[in-house]
Design a protein around this motif. Structure first.
Motif, PDB file in Angstrom:
ATOM      1  N   THR A  99       0.839  -1.199   0.000  1.00 20.83           N
ATOM      2  CA  THR A  99       0.000   0.000   0.000  1.00 20.83           C
ATOM      3  C   THR A  99       0.874   1.250   0.000  1.00 20.83           C
ATOM      4  OG1 THR A  99      -1.759  -1.114   1.161  1.00 20.83           O
ATOM      5  CG2 THR A  99      -1.726   1.277   1.334  1.00 20.83           C
ATOM      6  N   ASN A 100       1.987   1.133   0.723  1.00 23.88           N
ATOM      7  CA  ASN A 100       2.900   2.264   0.789  1.00 23.88           C
ATOM      8  C   ASN A 100       3.445   2.600  -0.597  1.00 23.88           C
ATOM      9  OD1 ASN A 100       4.405   4.093   2.557  1.00 23.88           O
ATOM     10  ND2 ASN A 100       6.167   2.981   1.720  1.00 23.88           N
ATOM     11  N   ALA A 101       3.810   1.569  -1.373  1.00 25.40           N
ATOM     12  CA  ALA A 101       4.305   1.793  -2.727  1.00 25.40           C
ATOM     13  C   ALA A 101       3.207   2.388  -3.597  1.00 25.40           C
ATOM     14  CB  ALA A 101       4.802   0.482  -3.321  1.00 25.40           C
ATOM     15  N   GLU A 102       1.992   1.845  -3.417  1.00 26.06           N
ATOM     16  CA  GLU A 102       0.851   2.374  -4.181  1.00 26.06           C
ATOM     17  C   GLU A 102       0.699   3.870  -3.919  1.00 26.06           C
ATOM     18  OE1 GLU A 102      -2.967   0.791  -2.944  1.00 26.06           O
ATOM     19  OE2 GLU A 102      -3.955   2.541  -3.807  1.00 26.06           O
ATOM     20  N   ASN A 103       0.746   4.240  -2.627  1.00 28.16           N
ATOM     21  CA  ASN A 103       0.534   5.635  -2.261  1.00 28.16           C
ATOM     22  C   ASN A 103       1.610   6.532  -2.856  1.00 28.16           C
ATOM     23  OD1 ASN A 103      -1.715   4.879  -0.853  1.00 28.16           O
ATOM     24  ND2 ASN A 103      -0.673   4.822   1.150  1.00 28.16           N
ATOM     25  N   ILE A 104       2.858   6.107  -2.701  1.00 30.59           N
ATOM     26  CA  ILE A 104       3.947   6.975  -3.158  1.00 30.59           C
ATOM     27  C   ILE A 104       3.941   7.097  -4.678  1.00 30.59           C
ATOM     28  CG2 ILE A 104       6.462   7.167  -3.320  1.00 30.59           C
ATOM     29  CD1 ILE A 104       6.572   5.879  -0.506  1.00 30.59           C
ATOM     30  N   LEU A 105       3.846   5.970  -5.360  1.00 31.00           N
ATOM     31  CA  LEU A 105       3.947   6.005  -6.825  1.00 31.00           C
ATOM     32  C   LEU A 105       2.726   6.656  -7.462  1.00 31.00           C
ATOM     33  CD1 LEU A 105       5.555   2.487  -7.280  1.00 31.00           C
ATOM     34  CD2 LEU A 105       6.626   4.668  -7.856  1.00 31.00           C
ATOM     35  N   SER A 106       1.536   6.405  -6.873  1.00 26.60           N
ATOM     36  CA  SER A 106       0.329   7.030  -7.447  1.00 26.60           C
ATOM     37  C   SER A 106       0.371   8.536  -7.265  1.00 26.60           C
ATOM     38  CB  SER A 106      -0.943   6.496  -6.782  1.00 26.60           C
ATOM     39  OG  SER A 106      -0.952   5.112  -6.815  1.00 26.60           O
ATOM     40  N   ALA A 107       0.843   8.963  -6.099  1.00 26.03           N
ATOM     41  CA  ALA A 107       0.870  10.405  -5.840  1.00 26.03           C
ATOM     42  C   ALA A 107       1.790  11.102  -6.834  1.00 26.03           C
ATOM     43  CB  ALA A 107       1.329  10.665  -4.406  1.00 26.03           C
ATOM     44  N   SER A 147       9.193  18.111 -13.793  1.00 21.70           N
ATOM     45  CA  SER A 147       8.773  19.427 -13.305  1.00 21.70           C
ATOM     46  C   SER A 147       7.456  19.363 -12.547  1.00 21.70           C
ATOM     47  CB  SER A 147       8.651  20.386 -14.496  1.00 21.70           C
ATOM     48  OG  SER A 147       7.797  19.798 -15.458  1.00 21.70           O
ATOM     49  N   SER A 148       6.929  18.141 -12.397  1.00 21.08           N
ATOM     50  CA  SER A 148       5.639  18.061 -11.703  1.00 21.08           C
ATOM     51  C   SER A 148       5.801  18.470 -10.241  1.00 21.08           C
ATOM     52  CB  SER A 148       5.056  16.659 -11.822  1.00 21.08           C
ATOM     53  OG  SER A 148       5.860  15.752 -11.112  1.00 21.08           O
ATOM     54  N   ALA A 149       4.701  18.952  -9.676  1.00 18.19           N
ATOM     55  CA  ALA A 149       4.740  19.606  -8.365  1.00 18.19           C
ATOM     56  C   ALA A 149       5.324  18.711  -7.279  1.00 18.19           C
ATOM     57  CB  ALA A 149       3.327  20.055  -7.970  1.00 18.19           C
ATOM     58  N   SER A 150       5.069  17.410  -7.336  1.00 15.47           N
ATOM     59  CA  SER A 150       5.526  16.563  -6.247  1.00 15.47           C
ATOM     60  C   SER A 150       6.896  15.952  -6.524  1.00 15.47           C
ATOM     61  CB  SER A 150       4.499  15.465  -5.970  1.00 15.47           C
ATOM     62  OG  SER A 150       4.048  14.926  -7.190  1.00 15.47           O
ATOM     63  N   LEU A 172      12.386  19.754  -7.041  1.00 15.66           N
ATOM     64  CA  LEU A 172      12.997  20.193  -5.785  1.00 15.66           C
ATOM     65  C   LEU A 172      12.691  21.661  -5.594  1.00 15.66           C
ATOM     66  CD1 LEU A 172      16.485  18.422  -5.984  1.00 15.66           C
ATOM     67  CD2 LEU A 172      14.375  17.631  -4.897  1.00 15.66           C
ATOM     68  N   ASP A 173      11.796  21.931  -4.661  1.00 15.38           N
ATOM     69  CA  ASP A 173      11.362  23.314  -4.492  1.00 15.38           C
ATOM     70  C   ASP A 173      11.875  23.941  -3.210  1.00 15.38           C
ATOM     71  OD1 ASP A 173       9.959  21.958  -2.629  1.00 15.38           O
ATOM     72  OD2 ASP A 173       7.968  22.347  -3.488  1.00 15.38           O
ATOM     73  N   GLY A 174      12.790  23.236  -2.545  1.00 14.09           N
ATOM     74  CA  GLY A 174      13.383  23.803  -1.343  1.00 14.09           C
ATOM     75  C   GLY A 174      12.614  23.527  -0.063  1.00 14.09           C
ATOM     76  N   THR A 175      11.421  22.934  -0.160  1.00 14.46           N
ATOM     77  CA  THR A 175      10.652  22.705   1.064  1.00 14.46           C
ATOM     78  C   THR A 175      10.938  21.325   1.667  1.00 14.46           C
ATOM     79  OG1 THR A 175       8.817  21.907  -0.249  1.00 14.46           O
ATOM     80  CG2 THR A 175       8.734  24.212   0.456  1.00 14.46           C
ATOM     81  N   SER A 176      10.983  20.312   0.848  1.00 13.13           N
ATOM     82  CA  SER A 176      11.228  18.985   1.385  1.00 13.13           C
ATOM     83  C   SER A 176      12.144  18.236   0.423  1.00 13.13           C
ATOM     84  CB  SER A 176       9.917  18.232   1.592  1.00 13.13           C
ATOM     85  OG  SER A 176       9.144  18.313   0.406  1.00 13.13           O
ATOM     86  N   ASP A 177      13.260  18.886   0.092  1.00 11.91           N
ATOM     87  CA  ASP A 177      14.148  18.341  -0.939  1.00 11.91           C
ATOM     88  C   ASP A 177      14.733  16.983  -0.556  1.00 11.91           C
ATOM     89  OD1 ASP A 177      13.566  20.583  -2.247  1.00 11.91           O
ATOM     90  OD2 ASP A 177      15.594  21.404  -2.303  1.00 11.91           O
TER      91      ASP A 177
END
Lengths: 1066, 473
Positions: free
Chosen positions: B264-272, B381-384, B387-392
């Motif tokens: 489920t963890n992989a599903e969540n990360i990869l789907s997001a 370049s997708s939002a998630s 690297l935007d400096g918040t959670s690099d």
């Protein structure tokens, strides 16, 4: 037991004469023909007399009116009127059975048991042939004190192991030497080189070497228990010797024909006790779709599903339609192509496993021809054994052709030859051990609702040869498919034979030359069909064992007397032993075309392995024996061996043994009730070598990567500095007979000290090796053996005699090798998985050989199991002692009752103590098929123990109150990595065999033109008392290439048998 | 007459005392000495196979790429001791030692052996914490059969330890004119071994970077040393189409495959992330096979009871390349992708100078390429992802986690070190709700090396699954 028939064969004429005359004669034994020295020959009621000399001869002056009196201990007194006869040929009749017992001791020498200074026990042919045990070794069970036998679990044809006086050797072999007619034969157990892996061929038991010999050809089996008795046989005799004497031709009118025929029927005993209330599934849910998880829990293995109330559920044998609309079964997944399955009642099938097994049939036939005349004796025998096992499609057949000739070539030259050709084989031996090739594995993971009968048609519709049909496709093989398609056959041809020439230069000096061969080729073929769990594309494997052992010896014997009372004998000899073992194996791990089992059909490169080994030992030896007036016997032996297996500068080792027997009843006048009293003592020191190639390491071949060869260091570190092993043995004993020999007692105390044992010790993996070969420390075993025999009733028409034996012994560590604080002598595993290991450890603090260690539960100081907050027991990684697999004591108890022609005998065998770790218990509990897993199904289980509500350092324990589901509880409690939860006491009492025979009276037999005629009903393994409900605690397990102890590894149910026996001679 | 007997006896004894008596004990089944090339081939093939095998059987559950339904208790954090891997690894170290001691060897063999030794040693200490190292393999030569356990710090940093071995190997290989055979990884190309050694140095320096200042050493490697340049020169060994070099799951029982599912963890990360690699790593659920593919996981470490709410036809199996082909899996010693993410992390943390973004994107690109998956346009370049400096760091480690799919234990080591990606503890774990960080010691060590075992256990704070090693404390 045979009662000696009183026979008198004195030839003389009845003439009277007057006056003194010189008479002479020879005194010999009626039974053996042996000349009897030191026999008192005198004139009755006078003081005149003499003793016979070494050749049994005497001279005396007598009057014709005198009565000659010939008296000696162990024989019936003999009186004869002198008359005018001048020479006498007097044959004395032995007084009681015990004294007539002759045993074959070292180098094939026949000795009277009364003379020996060490313990020997003999089993006679009657005991072997009335209730014929297909494997000779099993016939020793319960009959011989100090002997422990263990049978394999794959039915007739299984290996049996025998240990004499417990385990002295740490190397795990401990098998005695087997000797046939004075020549050693192989009892090796050469297994295929399987490794107990999850994706390999599983172990198969192809039998032990001695199991090839037909019981019908055996005259007697003598067990020489201590190293002292065995010293002259050399290093392989350190664990005792089992001396087998084959039958010879007997004197008859014309040719004597004897027929022994028996048929027995075997039914399984000891099936695991199973529950029949809940079916497959989890949390009450189950529906079959493809046996692969496509339905609900249908790929799962646990029986924690719904109650079996006949509710309608889709199942593997429910009806469905194929794409053409034909009726197929649910499990015909490919043909169904997704079509729905009709739901069928979800009901228990209590007999589904039992009905899988069938009645086994064992037929044993023997016919022998024998004759003897003045020039010699001849015997020819043919035996055939056919067995179909209790496990479907398993069998074993054996043909033995044996010939013995004993010929007097000249007055001085004798030739004895023995040849036995044996062909044995099987179309299928069952796979052993843990894994999908063992049907017991399939059963212990099978849902209790499965109607197994519907699995008999084991191919999926339209997929014959390609895809099996099964109730669980994810993990299991269909048991019928396993038994009928995935066979492990073998065919073994063996030649056992020896020839002996003996030449008597004089009465006193003789020379004997003897050479024996034991050679066999065993070809094993393993077939695996397409869709087998372990071999999707099938597989084919051949293993070939070629073995040859040659023994040649020469012995020069001389005997004479010193003065009037001392008789001495001596011999010197030499022996050469050569053994060659060649093993090779080829595997096609995938096949191209189904159902063609040969190497041309291999889809992928063949995998080969090969191992050749040879070994030789040269020996010289000498024997010296004295006896004084037939009451004191002293024997001394020396032997020296040179073995190729030891380092060149350390390959010579000597043996010494001395023994003494003192027959008190011969010297002193003892009370009347004590008929016979003997004390005996022996002391010996024997050496031992090791297996070939233990000195320097070689690199092992791994399989190629593409075309690059791979070699690696082997996992055992060998040792170029090995020294010979040494076992020092002491033994004292007494034999007492009371009340006219009606009651007998034989008591032995022994102590064996093994030093410098060559052992492969497990070692820290961080050394780069997992074991290393060393000369070990010191192990001492001590024990006691008591035998009791009694003729309780001894009437003309009715007799009752019984024997009982008791043995108790244990081996302890006395000293450890440098730098080691405990001996870890080995381990037993499941799937070679380290998490499921039972270690055999003997620690320095009085550790006993056979102590087993494993992991278990975390416990409080007062021994309560600690549970987690989740209600599950906590396991830890610490090794703790589980028990010892050796018994505390063994008792055998046999009876024979005879009334007129009827004879009833039975044998009870009691083994007390010992611990066994059961995989059946662990797996059957995890899967929820065992009866005891019914507890807690509805309300869950609150494990008995405590919970720590304090901290790790300051624990505070309160009782556990957290319930968990039964499935979860059993899964965790009986986790296989936790050996502690699946222990049983290995004690049992068995009614091992019962035989009722009727011997037809002579009158009838004569009318039928027969010599003798006997019929019998025989039964074995009739009942067993044991604490464990699931398996026979007697059986051994096999892992990798070894039999392992104290571990039950999904053993097959043992069987009880009932049968009939006809013996006739004419 | 007696003379005759003596003659016969003498004759027989002469016949017995065959000249070849001693030669009888010569083992002709296998060689006592071998050319180091065969040992080298063995170490490379076996170590690679171990790496991949344990990726499937253990690493994937600990890293939560996959879940197990029934028979691999590791997914419920019943880790066991994995003595098989322990023994096997030391045996390979023994082979490597034999190579370095071989008369037929040379400095190039020794250097390559030491690179592999460093790799195997890191595996040992990262799996079991303190392990025998400096006294290991000295039974034959020094009679040490109960080797002491060494601290993880010493194994990494002391002379003769992992970093020292790698550095010296590089120096040797740069200068040598010797060559090696049996190199099934690089076919004797020592430049690739130099790059492998340096790339491994990067891996291990980053691994211990919270304990000691590795900045100068790392910067020096990046500036002056040869590293992997692409997926074409990294240290990866393919499985082959023919037995016995086939990927193990290709030949295993059906159950060994279907018992392992998408987590489920992989599903969540990869789907997001809307990550295309989901289609490579997993199969669509059975129920969605004939319509729009759906990828669904099942939580890690569920007991059989807890799985009752799940229809397995709605849970994804592992990707087809892991079951249906013998040669689609590649066993990874050290990949170009991993190197890029290590450098990205080092940059992000300021350990070295350079472009985080560049390393990060190189890694993502290389990973897609490695798994034969097309990088979707706009992914970088997708939002998630960006690297935007918040959670690099989390994003770098998440991408590294995805790329470490089936790469043995590496993803587990990274999670233990950085805490990313954030995992969900298995509901039915039996480790008291603690994320495990090591294996228990083999029980054989208790049985045969008890004194040193006991000492090691007290040094690390208990032989359970929760005693942390030096670099993660």
């Amino acid at each position: 037991m045979k009662q000696v028939v009183l026979l008198c064969a004195v030839t003389f004429a009845c003439f009277y004469a007057i006056g003194q005359q010189k008479i002479s004669g020879i005194v010999s034994s009626q039974e053996t023909g042996e000349k009897l020295p030191f026999v008192k020959v005198s004139i009755k009621n006078q003081n005149l007399g003499t003793d016979t000399d070494l050749t049994g001869a005497f001279e005396l002056n007598a009057k014709s009116s005198d009565t000659l009196s010939v008296v000696t201990s162990g024989y019936k007194p003999f009186y004869v009127l002198v008359g005018n006869q001048l020479t006498f040929n007097i044959k004395l009749i032995s007084e009681a059975q015990v004294f007539s017992e002759f045993v074959i001791t070292a180098l094939g020498l026949k000795r009277s048991k009364r003379d020996l200074g060490y313990a020997v026990q003999t089993v006679k042919s009657d005991a072997l042939t009335e209730v014929r045990n297909p494997n000779l070794i099993n016939s020793l069970a319960g009959r011989v004190a100090g002997v422990q036998t263990t049978a394999g679990s794959s039915g007739v044809g299984s290996s049996s192991r025998v240990i004499i006086r417990g385990e002295t050797s740490l190397s795990g072999n401990n098998q005695p030497l087997f000797v046939v007619d004075g020549v050693p034969v192989s009892n090796d157990f050469i297994a295929n080189n399987t490794e107990n892996l999850e994706n390999d061929f599983q172990e198969v038991d192809y039998g032990n070497g001695v199991g090839d010999i037909s019981p019908d050809d055996i005259e007697s089996i003598s067990v020489l228990k201590g190293p002292g008795a065995a010293a002259l046989y050399g290093s392989r005799a350190a664990n005792g010797v089992i001396v087998i004497q084959t039958k010879e031709g007997k004197k008859t009118d014309g040719v004597g024909i004897s027929i022994n025929s028996s048929v027995t029927f075997e039914k399984i005993a000891f099936l695991p006790q199973l529950q029949n209330r809940y079916g497959q599934g989890s949390g009450g849910n189950f529906a079959y779709e493809d046996g692969l998880g496509g339905g609900i829990n249908d790929g799962g293995l646990t029986s924690f599903g719904a109650e079996l109330n006949g509710q309608l559920v889709t199942q593997y044998d429910g009806e469905s339609l194929d794409t053409d609309g034909n009726i197929v079964r649910g499990g015909d997944v490919i043909a169904r192509n997704g079509n729905p399955i009709s739901a069928t009642p979800f009901s228990a099938n209590p007999n589904n496993i039992e009905s899988f097994f069938q009645t086994g049939v064992t037929s044993q036939q023997n016919v022998s021809l024998s004759t003897a005349n003045d020039l010699g004796s001849y015997r020819f025998s043919y035996s055939r054994l056919d067995n179909s096992g209790t496990i479907p499609n398993t069998d074993y057949t054996r043909n033995n052709i044996a010939m013995t000739a004993n010929m007097k070539l000249t007055d001085k030259l004798r030739l004895r030859t023995y040849a036995n050709f044996i062909n044995s084989g099987s179309t299928n031996r069952p796979a052993l051990g843990y894994g999908s090739e063992n049907v017991m594995y399939s059963f212990l993971w099978m849902g209790r609702q499965v109607n197994l009968e519907n699995a008999q048609d084991y191919w999926q519709a339209g997929q014959e040869g390609f895809q099996q049909f099964n109730y669980n496709t994810q993990w299991l093989d269909n048991p019928y498919f396993t038994q009928l398609e995935n066979t492990n056959g073998f065919n073994k041809n063996r030649l056992l034979g020896n020839a002996m020439l003996s030449y008597a230069f004089t009465d006193k000096l003789s020379l004997r030359f003897r050479s024996g061969i034991d050679s066999y080729t065993d070809i094993r073929t393993s077939k695996r069909a397409f869709s087998t769990q372990r071999y999707k594309n099938g597989a084919y494997r051949e293993d070939e064992v070629n073995f040859t052992e040659l023994n040649t010896d020469l012995l020069l014997s001389y005997e004479n007397r010193i003065g009037e009372h001392i008789n001495w004998n001596s011999a010197i000899g030499a022996n050469n032993f050569t053994q060659q073992t060649n093993y090779k194996s080829l595997t096609a791990g995938q096949l191209s075309v189904p159902n063609i089992y040969n190497f041309q059909n291999s889809k992928i490169p063949l995998v080969a392995s090969q191992f050749n080994a040879q070994k030789s030992i040269n020996s010289v030896y000498g024997i010296l024996g004295f006896n004084y007036k037939r009451f004191l016997y002293v024997d001394a032996n020396v032997r020296n061996d040179w073995s190729t297996t030891l380092p060149v500068d350390n390959n010579s080792f000597a043996y010494y043994s001395t023994s003494a027997a003192f027959i008190a009843s011969e010297l002193w006048e003892l009370p009347e009730w004590l008929t016979y009293a003997k004390l005996r003592a022996s002391s010996s020191s024997v050496g031992n070598d090791t297996d070939p190639f233990q000195l320097s390491n070689t690199f092992a071949f791994n399989q190629n990567y593409a075309s690059s060869p791979l070699l690696t260091n082997s996992s055992t570190l060998l040792n170029a500095d090995l020294r010979p092993e040494r076992i020092n043995a002491l033994e004292v004993g007494t034999e007492l007979y009371f009340l006219n020999d009606r009651l007998g007692l034989d008591l032995t105390l022994y102590q064996n000290t093994a030093k410098d044992q060559i052992i492969s010790l497990p070692v820290s993996g961080a050394t780069g090796y997992t074991s290393r070969v060393v000369n070990g420390g010191e192990i001492q075993s001590r024990g006691i053996e008591i035998m009791l025999s009694a003729d309780v009733v001894k009437k003309k028409d009715f007799s009752w005699n019984f024997f009982a034996n008791f043995s108790k012994g244990a081996a302890f560590v006395q000293a450890l090798p440098e730098g080691i604080d405990q001996y870890t002598t080995g381990f037993a595993r499941v799937y070679s998985s380290s998490a499921n290991t039972v270690f055999y450890i003997a620690d320095a603090d009085g550790g006993r050989i056979g102590d087993m260690y494993g992991t278990g539960f975390k416990k409080t100081e007062d021994g309560q199991i600690i549970y987690g907050a989740d209600g599950l027991p906590i396991r830890d990684n610490e090794l703790r002692k589980l028990g010892n697999y050796n018994p505390d004591f063994i008792v055998g108890f046999g009876n024979e009752l005879k009334y007129k022609g009827f004879a009833l005998n039975f044998l009870i065998d009691w083994r007390q103590g010992g611990t066994i770790v059961s995989r059946t218990k662990a797996i059957g509990s995890t899967s929820g098929v065992l009866e005891e897993t019914l507890e807690g199904r509805e309300d869950g289980i609150i494990g008995e123990g405590v919970v720590n509500v304090g901290t790790e350092d300051k624990p505070e324990y309160i009782p556990n109150t957290t319930p968990v589901s039964a499935a979860e509880y059993y899964n965790q409690f009986y986790n296989r990595a936790n050996e502690e939860s699946s222990l049983y006491d290995a004690s049992y009492i068995k009614l091992r065999q019962v035989g009722l025979t009727y011997t037809f009276p002579d009158k009838w037999v004569e009318k039928m033109k027969l010599n003798s005629f006997k019929v019998g009903v025989i039964a074995t393994n009739l009942f067993t008392i044991t604490e464990n409900p699931h398996f026979d605690p007697e059986l051994s397990a096999m892992q990798g290439t070894n039999q392992v102890f104290g571990v039950e590894d999904l053993s097959y149910p043992s069987s009880r048998s009932l049968g009939f026996n006809v013996q006739l001679t004419f | 007459m007696k003379n005759l007997t003596l003659y016969i006896l003498g004759f027989v004894l002469i016949a017995f005392s065959c000249e070849k008596f001693d030669a009888n004990n010569t083992n002709t089944n296998a060689p006592e000495k071998v050319n180091p090339q065969f040992l080298l081939s063995n170490v490379i093939a076996t170590a690679a196979d171990n790496q991949a095998f344990w990726g499937w059987h253990a690493g994937s559950f600990l890293a939560q790429h996959a879940s197990n339904l029934e028979f691999l208790p590791i997914d419920r954090y019943d880790l066991g001791n994995n003595e098989g891997l322990w023994n096997e690894t030391y045996r390979l170290l023994n082979d490597l030692q034999t190579i370095t001691e071989s008369e037929q060897g040379n400095e190039a063999y020794t250097a390559v052996a030491n690179i592999l030794k460093a790799h195997q040693a890191s595996l040992l200490t990262d799996l079991w914490t303190n392990v025998p190292y400096f006294e290991a393999l000295k039974g034959e030569s020094n009679g040490i059969f109960t080797p002491k356990f060494d601290s993880q710090e010493d194994i990494y940093t002391a002379e003769g330890g992992i970093l020292d071995l790698l550095e010296k190997a590089v120096a040797t290989l740069k200068a040598t004119t010797s060559f090696i055979n049996g190199d099934i990884l690089f076919n004797g190309d020592l430049q690739k071994w130099i790059a492998t050694a340096n790339s491994l140095r990067v891996r291990y320096l980053v691994r211990i970077s919270s304990k000691i200042d590795v900045s100068a050493a790392l910067q020096n490697i990046v500036d002056n040393e040869a590293l992997f340049t692409s997926n074409n020169d990294h240290a990866v060994l393919p499985y082959l189409s023919a037995s016995p070099n086939q990927w193990v799951i290709f030949t295993e029982r059906e159950g060994r495959y279907v018992d392992v599912r998408m987590s489920t963890n992989a599903e969540n990360i990869l789907s997001a992330l809307d990550d295309a690699r989901i289609q490579t790593f997993y199969k669509p659920t059975v129920n969605s096979a004939n319509s729009t593919p759906v990828y669904t996981g099942i939580p890690n470490g569920l007991s059989r009871d807890s799985q009752n709410g799940y229809n397995l036809n709605d849970v994804s199996l592992m990707g087809s390349f892991l079951r249906d082909q013998p040669d689609a899996v590649e066993a990874i010693f050290m990949s170009y992708t991993e190197l890029q993410f290590c450098l990205a992390e080092a940059c992000q943390k300021g350990i070295i100078s350079g472009s985080v973004q560049q390393y990060y994107e190189n890694g993502i690109n290389a990973s897609h390429d490695f798994f034969n998956t097309t990088l979707p346009a706009g992914y970088l370049s997708s939002a998630s992802v960006v690297l935007d400096g918040t959670s690099d760091l989390e994003r770098i480690m998440t991408q590294k986690w995805i790329s470490s799919f089936m790469n043995g234990y590496e993803a587990w080591f990274d999670i233990r070190r950085t805490g990313f990606p954030i995992l969900t503890l298995p509901a039915d774990n039996i480790n008291g709700d603690v994320y495990p960080v090591r294996y228990a010691y083999p029980t054989t060590e208790q049985a045969v090396n008890g004194t040193n075992y006991t000492q090691a256990v007290s040094q690390i704070g208990g032989d359970d699954y929760n005693s942390k090693g030096w670099w993660e404390q």
